[in-house]
Design a protein around this motif. Sequence first.
Motif, mmCIF file in Angstrom:
data_model
loop_
_atom_site.group_PDB
_atom_site.id
_atom_site.type_symbol
_atom_site.label_atom_id
_atom_site.label_comp_id
_atom_site.label_asym_id
_atom_site.label_seq_id
_atom_site.Cartn_x
_atom_site.Cartn_y
_atom_site.Cartn_z
ATOM 1 N N ALA A 138 -28.267 -55.734 -8.209
ATOM 2 C CA ALA A 138 -28.008 -55.846 -6.766
ATOM 3 C C ALA A 138 -28.188 -54.501 -6.080
ATOM 4 O O ALA A 138 -28.731 -54.414 -4.970
ATOM 5 C CB ALA A 138 -26.603 -56.381 -6.524
ATOM 6 N N LEU A 139 -27.735 -53.429 -6.735
ATOM 7 C CA LEU A 139 -27.888 -52.087 -6.182
ATOM 8 C C LEU A 139 -29.357 -51.694 -6.089
ATOM 9 O O LEU A 139 -29.798 -51.113 -5.088
ATOM 10 C CB LEU A 139 -27.120 -51.077 -7.047
ATOM 11 C CG LEU A 139 -27.136 -49.617 -6.563
ATOM 12 C CD1 LEU A 139 -26.505 -49.509 -5.182
ATOM 13 C CD2 LEU A 139 -26.400 -48.719 -7.548
ATOM 14 N N ILE A 140 -30.125 -52.044 -7.123
ATOM 15 C CA ILE A 140 -31.563 -51.774 -7.109
ATOM 16 C C ILE A 140 -32.230 -52.529 -5.960
ATOM 17 O O ILE A 140 -33.053 -51.980 -5.213
ATOM 18 C CB ILE A 140 -32.214 -52.174 -8.452
ATOM 19 C CG1 ILE A 140 -31.694 -51.293 -9.591
ATOM 20 C CG2 ILE A 140 -33.736 -52.092 -8.355
ATOM 21 C CD1 ILE A 140 -32.051 -49.838 -9.472
ATOM 22 N N GLY A 141 -31.870 -53.807 -5.805
ATOM 23 C CA GLY A 141 -32.421 -54.606 -4.708
ATOM 24 C C GLY A 141 -32.080 -54.007 -3.359
ATOM 25 O O GLY A 141 -32.920 -53.977 -2.445
ATOM 26 N N LEU A 142 -30.854 -53.533 -3.201
ATOM 27 C CA LEU A 142 -30.425 -52.914 -1.945
ATOM 28 C C LEU A 142 -31.253 -51.672 -1.636
ATOM 29 O O LEU A 142 -31.679 -51.454 -0.496
ATOM 30 C CB LEU A 142 -28.943 -52.550 -2.024
ATOM 31 C CG LEU A 142 -28.387 -51.763 -0.822
ATOM 32 C CD1 LEU A 142 -28.423 -52.612 0.433
ATOM 33 C CD2 LEU A 142 -26.965 -51.289 -1.107
ATOM 34 N N LEU A 143 -31.475 -50.837 -2.644
ATOM 35 C CA LEU A 143 -32.254 -49.613 -2.442
ATOM 36 C C LEU A 143 -33.687 -49.940 -2.024
ATOM 37 O O LEU A 143 -34.264 -49.274 -1.158
ATOM 38 C CB LEU A 143 -32.255 -48.778 -3.727
ATOM 39 C CG LEU A 143 -30.924 -48.097 -4.078
ATOM 40 C CD1 LEU A 143 -31.012 -47.414 -5.445
ATOM 41 C CD2 LEU A 143 -30.541 -47.085 -3.008
ATOM 42 N N ILE A 144 -34.277 -50.984 -2.643
ATOM 43 C CA ILE A 144 -35.637 -51.396 -2.266
ATOM 44 C C ILE A 144 -35.681 -51.789 -0.796
ATOM 45 O O ILE A 144 -36.547 -51.345 -0.027
ATOM 46 C CB ILE A 144 -36.109 -52.575 -3.150
ATOM 47 C CG1 ILE A 144 -36.266 -52.129 -4.602
ATOM 48 C CG2 ILE A 144 -37.442 -53.137 -2.620
ATOM 49 C CD1 ILE A 144 -36.519 -53.279 -5.566
ATOM 50 N N VAL A 145 -34.718 -52.623 -0.388
ATOM 51 C CA VAL A 145 -34.670 -53.092 0.999
ATOM 52 C C VAL A 145 -34.463 -51.929 1.964
ATOM 53 O O VAL A 145 -35.174 -51.792 2.966
ATOM 54 C CB VAL A 145 -33.547 -54.132 1.178
ATOM 55 C CG1 VAL A 145 -33.282 -54.392 2.659
ATOM 56 C CG2 VAL A 145 -33.914 -55.427 0.485
ATOM 57 N N ALA A 146 -33.467 -51.071 1.674
ATOM 58 C CA ALA A 146 -33.109 -49.997 2.602
ATOM 59 C C ALA A 146 -34.246 -48.995 2.766
ATOM 60 O O ALA A 146 -34.606 -48.617 3.892
ATOM 61 C CB ALA A 146 -31.853 -49.294 2.106
ATOM 62 N N ILE A 147 -34.827 -48.561 1.651
ATOM 63 C CA ILE A 147 -35.852 -47.515 1.707
ATOM 64 C C ILE A 147 -37.129 -48.031 2.369
ATOM 65 O O ILE A 147 -37.667 -47.407 3.289
ATOM 66 C CB ILE A 147 -36.151 -46.977 0.293
ATOM 67 C CG1 ILE A 147 -34.921 -46.226 -0.259
ATOM 68 C CG2 ILE A 147 -37.365 -46.042 0.321
ATOM 69 C CD1 ILE A 147 -35.039 -45.832 -1.714
ATOM 70 N N ILE A 148 -37.618 -49.201 1.907
ATOM 71 C CA ILE A 148 -38.879 -49.710 2.453
ATOM 72 C C ILE A 148 -38.713 -50.111 3.919
ATOM 73 O O ILE A 148 -39.571 -49.818 4.757
ATOM 74 C CB ILE A 148 -39.396 -50.892 1.612
ATOM 75 C CG1 ILE A 148 -39.749 -50.402 0.205
ATOM 76 C CG2 ILE A 148 -40.615 -51.536 2.275
ATOM 77 C CD1 ILE A 148 -40.256 -51.481 -0.718
ATOM 78 N N SER A 149 -37.596 -50.771 4.251
ATOM 79 C CA SER A 149 -37.381 -51.183 5.644
ATOM 80 C C SER A 149 -37.322 -49.971 6.563
ATOM 81 O O SER A 149 -37.917 -49.967 7.650
ATOM 82 C CB SER A 149 -36.089 -51.992 5.772
ATOM 83 O OG SER A 149 -36.167 -53.192 5.053
ATOM 84 N N PHE A 158 -26.746 -59.993 -2.399
ATOM 85 C CA PHE A 158 -27.507 -59.918 -3.648
ATOM 86 C C PHE A 158 -26.601 -60.101 -4.865
ATOM 87 O O PHE A 158 -26.939 -60.804 -5.815
ATOM 88 C CB PHE A 158 -28.236 -58.580 -3.749
ATOM 89 C CG PHE A 158 -29.397 -58.427 -2.799
ATOM 90 C CD1 PHE A 158 -29.860 -59.503 -2.061
ATOM 91 C CD2 PHE A 158 -30.029 -57.200 -2.635
ATOM 92 C CE1 PHE A 158 -30.932 -59.372 -1.183
ATOM 93 C CE2 PHE A 158 -31.099 -57.053 -1.762
ATOM 94 C CZ PHE A 158 -31.547 -58.141 -1.036
ATOM 95 N N ALA A 159 -25.434 -59.440 -4.846
ATOM 96 C CA ALA A 159 -24.561 -59.419 -6.025
ATOM 97 C C ALA A 159 -23.805 -60.730 -6.222
ATOM 98 O O ALA A 159 -23.629 -61.190 -7.364
ATOM 99 C CB ALA A 159 -23.575 -58.260 -5.920
ATOM 100 N N LEU A 166 -23.991 -53.088 3.318
ATOM 101 C CA LEU A 166 -22.927 -53.620 2.458
ATOM 102 C C LEU A 166 -23.040 -55.145 2.356
ATOM 103 O O LEU A 166 -22.832 -55.725 1.276
ATOM 104 C CB LEU A 166 -21.547 -53.226 3.004
ATOM 105 C CG LEU A 166 -21.159 -51.750 2.851
ATOM 106 C CD1 LEU A 166 -19.843 -51.469 3.563
ATOM 107 C CD2 LEU A 166 -21.053 -51.374 1.367
ATOM 108 N N ALA A 167 -23.370 -55.787 3.484
ATOM 109 C CA ALA A 167 -23.524 -57.243 3.476
ATOM 110 C C ALA A 167 -24.711 -57.659 2.600
ATOM 111 O O ALA A 167 -24.629 -58.657 1.864
ATOM 112 C CB ALA A 167 -23.710 -57.750 4.902
ATOM 113 N N ILE A 168 -25.802 -56.897 2.665
ATOM 114 C CA ILE A 168 -26.970 -57.188 1.830
ATOM 115 C C ILE A 168 -26.621 -57.025 0.351
ATOM 116 O O ILE A 168 -26.992 -57.860 -0.487
ATOM 117 C CB ILE A 168 -28.151 -56.277 2.219
ATOM 118 C CG1 ILE A 168 -28.668 -56.658 3.613
ATOM 119 C CG2 ILE A 168 -29.283 -56.368 1.197
ATOM 120 C CD1 ILE A 168 -29.662 -55.687 4.200
#
Length: 673
Positions: A396-407, A384-385, A378-380
Motif C-alpha cells: 500500500a505504501l509503494i502504491g501511495l508513493l507511485i500515485v503521489a510522485i507521478i501525479s 489501498f491498504a 492518507l485516504a489513498i
Amino acid sequence: MQEPRSPIFNTPIMENNNKNLTLPENAQRELKPGEQYKPLLSPDTPFKEVTPYSVCIGILMVIIFSAAAAYLGLKVGQVFEAAIPIAIIAVGLTGALGKKDGLAQNVIIQSIGGCSGAVVAGAIFTLPAIYILGVEVNFFQMFLSSLLGGVLGILFLIPFRKYFVKEMHGKYPFPEATATTQVLVSGEGGGKGAKTLVISGLIGGLYDFIVATFGAWSETVSTTVMGIGQTIADKAKVVLKLNTGAAVLGLGYIIGLKYAVIICLGSLLVWLVIIPLMNLIWGGSVIDLMNTGVTATIGEMAPEQIFKDYARHIGIGGIATAGIIGIIKSFGVIKSAVGLAVGEFKKKDGAASKQDVPRTEQDLSMKTIVFGIVIALLAIFAFFAFGGVVNNIWQALIGLLIVAIISFLFTTVAANAIAIVGSNPVSGMTLMTLIIASLILVAVGLKGNTGMAAALIIGGVVCTALSMAGSFITDLKIGYWIGTTPKKQEGWKFVGTLVAAATVCGVMLILNKTYGFTGDNALVAPQANAMAAVIQPMMNGGGAPWLLYGIGAAIAILLTVFKVPALPFALGMFIPIDLNLPLLVGGAISWYVSSRSKDKALNAARLDKGTLIASGFIAGGALMGVVSAILRFANVDLFMTEWNASYGEAIALLPFIGIIIYMIASSMKATKQ
C-alpha cells in the motif's frame, strides 16, 4: 482623452450599453513591461457567483454529462469534452430566465459541470480494463479511485494557478478556454460578437454533423486516396492524413502558427522519417517489445499500425522527458509555492493580509491545500491498504508513493499540454504509469489478478488526477479572463468531483451488467482495452518498450538544448497526424489575417474576429458531436456508407476549402473599433 469605463465591466461604457461585451484587448497577448491585465468583471465589485441557482445547475450538468460521456465513451468509443456544451446550455438558461447577472454564475456552472469530462476520462481509460481482465471489483473501489484521483489533481494544481494563468499570460494560447470564454462572454453581452459566434457555430456544427452523421464526405483525407499514394504507403510506409473537421481547424487558429508548426514537425518526424526507417531497417522482423503476442512483421503492418504499436511510444517518452525538463525549469515556481505554504503556517495575522488581495487573486489558503493533500494521501493509503486493493501495508505504501510522485510531477505536464494544444495526453501518461506501477508491484511480490487490479486502480487514481488537473486549469483561465473569484471555483470543484465520481461509476456498473466489456455485443471501451493489453503481459513477466521511450527522451533533450519547445513537439509525435496537420492550416490562417495590414489595430481586430469564428467552429462541432454520437448509439443509421466509400475522400477537400475561405473572408471584413 481616455474613454470612460464602466465601474462594473472593464469595458467602455458606450460598448457596455450596446451590450457588445468583449474581453480586454490584451487578454490573449503578452503584456508589455509594467502593463497589467484587468479582467472583464471589475475586481473591485462583488458579483453573484456561488448561488443556489449556479450550484444546482452545475451539479445537474455534472450528472447529465457524466452519465452521457461515460455511456457514449464506453458504448461508441467516443469521449467528448463537456465544457463547451455546458457553457452553451448555461448561457441559454440565463437568457431564457432573463437573468441580468448571469456571467459570473455561468462560470461557476461551467466549472462545476466540467468535472464530468475530467472524471469520465480518468475512469473509462482504466477501470473497465479490470472487467476485461476478468478481475472482480466493486462500486466502492471504483468510486474511491475516481474521487481521490480527482481531489488530488485539484489540490496539486491550485499552487500553480498563478503561474499558468497570470505569469504566463499571453504565452500560452489556451484554445479550449478561449472558445468557452467567447461563448460565455458573447452570450452575456449579445451584439456583433454573439452574432458572429452563433453564425460560425451553426456553420461549424452543421459541417461536422453532416460529416459524422451522414458521411456526405470523408472526415479524413489521406494520400492513399490516389493509387500511387497507396503504393507508397504499402511499400515505403509513408502516408499523410488530414482531418477536415471544422472544430479541429478552429483549434489550430487559436493555437497559432508558432505552436502549430512545432506540433506538426513532431508529427512529420514520426510519419515521414521514423516509421519509414523502421520499415527499412526491420521490415522483415517480428518485434514484440512487450510480449503481447505480436506475429506480424513490421513490413506486413500498415503505417497506422506501426504508429500505434511502436512509434507512438517514442512520443510518450518525449512527453515524459519534456515534462521532467519543464519541472526542472519551473523549480523556482515549485519552490515559491512551497515557500508560500511554509510562510502561511508561520503567520499569525494572515487574515489581515488577505484583505489586501484582490477578489480575482484569492485562492484557497495554502494551509487548506497542504492539509487537503495530507488528508487525500492518507485516504489513498487507507484505501489501498484496507480497501482490498493490495495484500499488505508495504505494498500500500509503494502504491501511495507511485500515485503521489507521478501525479505531482505530471500535473504541470497535463496543465501545460492543455494550455498549448487543448488536448491532454493523459492516456500516454497513464500508460507509462501502468508500466511503471506493474514493474514495481511485480518487484514487491504483487502478481496475477490481484496485481493487475492493483495496478489498474493505481493507474485510475493517477489518470483521474492528471485529467482533472488539465481540465481545471482551463476553468481557472476562463475565470481569470472574465474576473471571477478563484477560491470559489476551487472550493466547489470538489463537490463536482464527488458527484461525477458517483455518477460515472454507477453508470459503469450498470453498463457492465447490461452489456459487459467482453464477448459479442460488448462495449467498445478502446482505451481500457489498450491498457488491459499492456498490463496483462507486464504482470506475467513481459517488458516495456524502453528503447522507444529512450529515443523519445533523447529527442526531447536535444530539442531543449537547441531551445525548441519539447512538449508540443512530443505531443505531435504522440497525437495522430490527421489531427495535427489541420492545426497547421488553422495557425496559418491566424497568421495571414493578422499580418495583411500595416495598421496594427486593424490586424488585431481581424485576429479577434477570427478567434470568435474559430471558437464558434469548436463550440458547434463539440455540441453536434454529442448529438451525432447519441444518434449512432440509438442505431439511427443515416450514414451514406456506399457514397462515402466511393466519393467521400475525393471530395472532402472542397467543403474544407470552403470553410477556410469563409474564415479568412469574414475575418478580413473586421473593422477597428
